[in-house]
Design a protein around this motif. Structure first.
Motif, PDB file in Angstrom:
ATOM      1  N   GLN A  69       0.731  -1.209   0.185  1.00  0.00           N
ATOM      2  CA  GLN A  69      -0.059   0.019   0.154  1.00  0.00           C
ATOM      3  C   GLN A  69       0.896   1.529   0.006  1.00  0.00           C
ATOM      4  O   GLN A  69       0.828   2.212  -0.699  1.00  0.00           O
ATOM      5  N   GLN A  70       1.867   1.138   0.630  1.00  0.00           N
ATOM      6  CA  GLN A  70       2.938   2.321   0.737  1.00  0.00           C
ATOM      7  C   GLN A  70       3.226   2.712  -0.770  1.00  0.00           C
ATOM      8  O   GLN A  70       3.325   3.851  -1.218  1.00  0.00           O
ATOM      9  N   PHE A  71       3.509   1.495  -1.093  1.00  0.00           N
ATOM     10  CA  PHE A  71       4.306   1.728  -2.553  1.00  0.00           C
ATOM     11  C   PHE A  71       3.241   2.247  -3.690  1.00  0.00           C
ATOM     12  O   PHE A  71       3.372   3.066  -4.374  1.00  0.00           O
ATOM     13  N   LEU A  72       1.946   1.551  -3.484  1.00  0.00           N
ATOM     14  CA  LEU A  72       1.015   1.862  -4.536  1.00  0.00           C
ATOM     15  C   LEU A  72       0.697   3.549  -4.348  1.00  0.00           C
ATOM     16  O   LEU A  72       0.145   4.197  -5.172  1.00  0.00           O
ATOM     17  N   GLU A  73       0.436   3.989  -3.119  1.00  0.00           N
ATOM     18  CA  GLU A  73       0.036   5.305  -2.681  1.00  0.00           C
ATOM     19  C   GLU A  73       1.207   6.465  -2.967  1.00  0.00           C
ATOM     20  O   GLU A  73       0.567   7.220  -2.605  1.00  0.00           O
ATOM     21  N   GLY A  74       2.218   5.857  -2.795  1.00  0.00           N
ATOM     22  CA  GLY A  74       3.245   6.776  -2.856  1.00  0.00           C
ATOM     23  C   GLY A  74       3.654   7.524  -1.503  1.00  0.00           C
ATOM     24  O   GLY A  74       3.722   8.714  -1.483  1.00  0.00           O
ATOM     25  N   LYS A  75       3.315   6.770  -0.422  1.00  0.00           N
ATOM     26  CA  LYS A  75       3.697   7.465   0.837  1.00  0.00           C
ATOM     27  C   LYS A  75       5.261   7.741   1.120  1.00  0.00           C
ATOM     28  O   LYS A  75       5.722   6.686   0.783  1.00  0.00           O
ATOM     29  N   ALA A  76       5.461   8.767   1.731  1.00  0.00           N
ATOM     30  CA  ALA A  76       6.891   9.044   1.860  1.00  0.00           C
ATOM     31  C   ALA A  76       7.535   8.058   2.891  1.00  0.00           C
ATOM     32  O   ALA A  76       8.594   7.460   2.712  1.00  0.00           O
ATOM     33  N   ASP A  77       6.733   7.959   3.911  1.00  0.00           N
ATOM     34  CA  ASP A  77       7.598   7.057   5.067  1.00  0.00           C
ATOM     35  C   ASP A  77       6.297   5.803   5.428  1.00  0.00           C
ATOM     36  O   ASP A  77       5.214   6.028   4.980  1.00  0.00           O
ATOM     37  N   GLY A  78       7.059   4.820   5.625  1.00  0.00           N
ATOM     38  CA  GLY A  78       6.411   3.409   6.081  1.00  0.00           C
ATOM     39  C   GLY A  78       7.295   2.666   6.160  1.00  0.00           C
ATOM     40  O   GLY A  78       8.365   2.491   6.763  1.00  0.00           O
ATOM     41  N   PRO A  79       6.748   1.379   5.958  1.00  0.00           N
ATOM     42  CA  PRO A  79       7.648   0.160   6.108  1.00  0.00           C
ATOM     43  C   PRO A  79       9.007   0.458   5.247  1.00  0.00           C
ATOM     44  O   PRO A  79      10.058  -0.110   5.683  1.00  0.00           O
ATOM     45  N   VAL A  80       8.889   1.069   3.992  1.00  0.00           N
ATOM     46  CA  VAL A  80      10.112   1.410   3.236  1.00  0.00           C
ATOM     47  C   VAL A  80      10.498   2.679   3.941  1.00  0.00           C
ATOM     48  O   VAL A  80       9.686   3.830   3.768  1.00  0.00           O
ATOM     49  N   PRO A  81      11.576   3.018   4.763  1.00  0.00           N
ATOM     50  CA  PRO A  81      11.812   3.974   5.264  1.00  0.00           C
ATOM     51  C   PRO A  81      12.291   5.360   4.412  1.00  0.00           C
ATOM     52  O   PRO A  81      12.694   5.069   3.349  1.00  0.00           O
ATOM     53  N   PHE A  82      11.699   6.401   4.698  1.00  0.00           N
ATOM     54  CA  PHE A  82      12.140   7.710   4.198  1.00  0.00           C
ATOM     55  C   PHE A  82      13.576   8.221   4.156  1.00  0.00           C
ATOM     56  O   PHE A  82      14.342   8.441   3.481  1.00  0.00           O
ATOM     57  N   HIS A  83      14.092   7.751   5.429  1.00  0.00           N
ATOM     58  CA  HIS A  83      15.398   7.910   6.064  1.00  0.00           C
ATOM     59  C   HIS A  83      16.566   6.864   5.624  1.00  0.00           C
ATOM     60  O   HIS A  83      16.116   5.499   6.006  1.00  0.00           O
ATOM     61  N   TYR A  84      17.542   7.074   4.735  1.00  0.00           N
ATOM     62  CA  TYR A  84      18.615   6.347   4.810  1.00  0.00           C
ATOM     63  C   TYR A  84      19.164   5.902   6.042  1.00  0.00           C
ATOM     64  O   TYR A  84      19.221   6.942   6.997  1.00  0.00           O
ATOM     65  N   PRO A  85      19.399   4.566   6.395  1.00  0.00           N
ATOM     66  CA  PRO A  85      19.701   4.361   7.813  1.00  0.00           C
ATOM     67  C   PRO A  85      20.835   5.292   8.365  1.00  0.00           C
ATOM     68  O   PRO A  85      22.013   5.600   7.733  1.00  0.00           O
ATOM     69  N   ALA A  86      20.838   6.001   9.573  1.00  0.00           N
ATOM     70  CA  ALA A  86      21.655   6.970  10.262  1.00  0.00           C
ATOM     71  C   ALA A  86      21.298   6.921  11.541  1.00  0.00           C
ATOM     72  O   ALA A  86      20.425   6.269  12.308  1.00  0.00           O
ATOM     73  N   GLN A  87      22.468   7.599  12.193  1.00  0.00           N
ATOM     74  CA  GLN A  87      22.333   7.456  13.720  1.00  0.00           C
ATOM     75  C   GLN A  87      21.348   8.531  13.933  1.00  0.00           C
ATOM     76  O   GLN A  87      20.997   9.466  13.236  1.00  0.00           O
ATOM     77  N   ASP A  88      20.744   8.508  15.195  1.00  0.00           N
ATOM     78  CA  ASP A  88      20.050   9.648  15.550  1.00  0.00           C
ATOM     79  C   ASP A  88      20.380  11.044  15.343  1.00  0.00           C
ATOM     80  O   ASP A  88      21.420  11.360  15.507  1.00  0.00           O
ATOM     81  N   LEU A  89      19.324  11.753  14.690  1.00  0.00           N
ATOM     82  CA  LEU A  89      19.765  13.200  14.365  1.00  0.00           C
ATOM     83  C   LEU A  89      20.181  13.892  15.850  1.00  0.00           C
ATOM     84  O   LEU A  89      21.242  14.954  15.371  1.00  0.00           O
ATOM     85  N   ARG A  90      19.460  13.903  16.770  1.00  0.00           N
ATOM     86  CA  ARG A  90      19.808  14.543  17.939  1.00  0.00           C
ATOM     87  C   ARG A  90      21.327  14.324  18.175  1.00  0.00           C
ATOM     88  O   ARG A  90      22.140  14.993  18.629  1.00  0.00           O
ATOM     89  N   THR A  91      21.633  12.994  18.425  1.00  0.00           N
ATOM     90  CA  THR A  91      22.927  12.423  18.675  1.00  0.00           C
ATOM     91  C   THR A  91      23.936  12.945  17.877  1.00  0.00           C
ATOM     92  O   THR A  91      24.907  13.683  18.091  1.00  0.00           O
ATOM     93  N   ALA A  92      23.472  13.032  16.503  1.00  0.00           N
ATOM     94  CA  ALA A  92      24.428  13.612  15.148  1.00  0.00           C
ATOM     95  C   ALA A  92      24.790  15.156  15.656  1.00  0.00           C
ATOM     96  O   ALA A  92      25.827  15.509  15.348  1.00  0.00           O
ATOM     97  N   LEU A  93      23.623  15.759  15.953  1.00  0.00           N
ATOM     98  CA  LEU A  93      23.759  17.421  15.845  1.00  0.00           C
ATOM     99  C   LEU A  93      24.684  17.842  17.252  1.00  0.00           C
ATOM    100  O   LEU A  93      25.420  18.450  17.120  1.00  0.00           O
ATOM    101  N   ILE A  94      24.242  17.112  18.359  1.00  0.00           N
ATOM    102  CA  ILE A  94      24.724  17.498  19.448  1.00  0.00           C
ATOM    103  C   ILE A  94      25.868  16.721  20.231  1.00  0.00           C
ATOM    104  O   ILE A  94      26.425  16.995  21.255  1.00  0.00           O
ATOM    105  N   GLY A  95      26.018  15.688  19.383  1.00  0.00           N
ATOM    106  CA  GLY A  95      27.031  14.792  20.014  1.00  0.00           C
ATOM    107  C   GLY A  95      26.675  13.949  21.163  1.00  0.00           C
ATOM    108  O   GLY A  95      25.474  13.534  21.040  1.00  0.00           O
ATOM    109  N   GLU A  96      27.536  13.562  21.960  1.00  0.00           N
ATOM    110  CA  GLU A  96      27.770  12.482  22.855  1.00  0.00           C
ATOM    111  C   GLU A  96      27.815  11.105  22.379  1.00  0.00           C
ATOM    112  O   GLU A  96      27.232  10.865  21.566  1.00  0.00           O
TER     113      GLU A  96
END
Lengths: 258, 265
Positions: free
Chosen positions: B238-265
């Motif tokens: 359904q995600q594919f047919l309806e062209g939803k940006a996010d769903g089981p096929v993720p919008f984001h390429y696998p990455a670390q958490d944005l918060r962690t990436a921005l402010i460190g730790e």
């Protein structure tokens, strides 16, 4: 440990590359053009051979002229300017003809071959040949390979001939060396087997190497604009270095041991 | 079940470390239009190259008309390829030949027909794709849609049994798209072909396909007739047919958490 792994992988890749390059060479060698492909080969001879004529003739002329000029200033101080003819002819036939022609050929025709094949790969033309059950090795690589191998020695001979005429132009017509001695001493000094045939053999070996490198680099390039530009550069660099290295080996074999 | 022309069985394929297909099986029925859909970058083109024998799978098999494409000799493979044909995304016309010579190319390579007959065939094929008037143009003078149609004429020149379309609709304007959609359908019927269409243009392909496979995450996540697909209750489908940006096929390429990436730790 990581370094060791990289070294091993690098070596394996290198050996694999040599292997696939050899496979390609043998493929091209044995895919000797059938009469159907002869037309393709003749067309390629026009592209790599005839279209290289201008640069070969101009370079040959100037190299012959420069050699006559340099040779004359040295020889005349010993009163030996009569030997100008053989000096020019021997250096051209033995060394400069094959080597400079091969270097120019690598830059003019080799790079063009790599770019053409690379672009054919990038635009999926090679894949589509394969899917049409047409072997790209036979249809694309082999005619280019043989055209190069045939054209290069002829270009080298033309280069030497034009160079000798250029030497005549400067030495005889301008600086006043006797025309008779230019030709007759040249005739009595230059040996057919020793000089002319050996020069042609050199040219043949260089041709084989240049075309092989050019086709391999084109066929195995990364099919992007960056990859093609890198492959084209590599063709010229590797060909030039191989030509110069091989020239030493061949010279040692032909003239070194007597 | 009708006779199948291509059977992919438990195929596993990877490029280097990256797994492209993990154990997929599919069937292409003779005479049907089979669509293979999926998001970009999951190797749909790779699948066609596997069927055409240009790439070999790590395990599993691909049968074309009963012969294992990757087990037969090179000679036999070339024989098989004369019965299949592929329309590349770029068209892959030979840039140094006119449209006429491009279409005549497979005929001249594989048959001993004389030039008169070749000319007749080429004109008929070009007529079928509506480009008879463009026979003496060079590929560089064609628009994208025309180039693809010319390539299609070349692909059907030898009357293959199977034709594989690689993203035939990508980057086409609505009119050329409509033309291509109806061409694929009418050619399939008129020439008694079997077609595999690889695409991510959902509406177009659902309108002509007889059977659909949806690929994602290295597997086949859905299959069926266009109606069955539309009614599928799988989130992914359904995600594919309806062209939803996010769903089981993720919008984001696998990455670390944005918060962690921005402010460190």
């Amino acid at each position: 440990m990581q370094k060791l792994i990289n070294l091993g992988r690098g070596t394996l890749d290198y050996i694999a590359a040599i292997g696939s390059a050899s496979m390609m060479l043998f493929g091209a060698l044995f895919a000797f053009p059938t009469w159907k492909n002869t037309r393709l080969m003749v067309h390629q001879m026009y592209v790599v051979g005839v279209q290289s004529l201008l640069i070969i003739i101009v370079s040959g002329l100037f190299i012959g002229m420069v050699m006559a000029l340099q040779g004359y200033t040295i020889l005349v101080s010993y009163g030996a300017e009569g030997s100008l003819g053989p000096m020019v002819a021997l250096s051209l036939l033995r060394e400069l003809g094959p080597v400079v022609t091969a270097l120019l050929f690598a830059g003019r025709a080799g790079s063009a071959l790599t770019a053409e094949i690379g672009l054919m790969k990038a635009t999926e033309q090679l894949s589509s040949l394969e899917m049409m059950a047409v072997d790209p090795l036979r249809r694309v690589l082999s005619p280019r390979f043989w055209a190069g191998v045939y054209s290069m020695p002829m270009l080298a001979l033309i280069f030497s001939a034009v160079g000798i005429l250029g030497g005549h132009l400067v030495g005889v017509d301008w600086l006043g060396v006797d025309s008779g001695s230019y030709w007759s001493i040249m005739q009595s000094t230059v040996e057919w087997n020793e000089d002319v045939v050996n020069g042609v053999i050199k040219a043949l070996v260089f041709a084989l190497v240049v075309v092989w490198i050019a086709l391999y680099k084109g066929y195995h390039c990364i099919p992007t604009s960056e990859g093609i530009s890198k492959a084209t550069t590599e063709t010229v660099v590797y060909s030039s270095l191989t030509i110069l290295g091989l020239d030493f080996v061949l010279t040692a074999l032909m003239f070194g041991i007597s | 079940m009708a006779e199948s022309i291509v059977t992919v069985d438990k195929m596993h394929f990877s490029r280097g470390e990256r797994v492209i297909y993990d154990d997929i099986s599919l069937n292409v029925r003779k005479g049907a239009i089979t669509a293979i859909m999926g998001p970009s970058g999951i190797g749909k083109t790779t699948l066609l190259k596997l069927i055409g024998g240009q790439l070999a799978p790590d395990s599993g098999s691909v049968l074309f008309q009963g012969s294992n494409v990757h087990k037969v000799s090179r000679h036999k493979l070339y024989e098989l390829r004369r019965r299949m044909s592929m329309l590349f995304q770029s068209g892959a016309l030979f840039t140094n030949m006119t449209v006429f010579d491009n279409v005549a190319f497979p005929l001249r390579e594989h048959t001993h027909l004389n030039e008169d007959i070749i000319r007749t065939i080429v004109y008929l094929k070009l007529e079928a794709v509506g480009l008879r008037g463009a026979y003496d143009l060079m590929p560089s003078e064609l628009s994208g849609g025309m180039a693809r149609r010319a390539a299609l004429a070349r692909a059907i020149a030898l009357d293959p049994d199977l034709i594989m379309y690689d993203e035939p609709f990508a980057g086409q304007d609505p009119i050329s798209m409509g033309v291509l959609v109806s061409l694929i359908k009418s050619l399939n019927k008129a020439l008694n072909l079997t077609s595999i269409v690889v695409t991510h243009d959902v509406t177009e392909v659902l309108s002509i396909a007889d059977y659909v496979y949806i690929l994602a995450n290295k597997k086949i996540i859905g299959e069926g007739t266009p109606n069955e697909i539309r009614q599928s209750d799988s989130d992914l489908v359904q995600q594919f047919l309806e062209g939803k940006a996010d769903g089981p096929v993720p919008f984001h390429y696998p990455a670390q958490d944005l918060r962690t990436a921005l402010i460190g730790e």
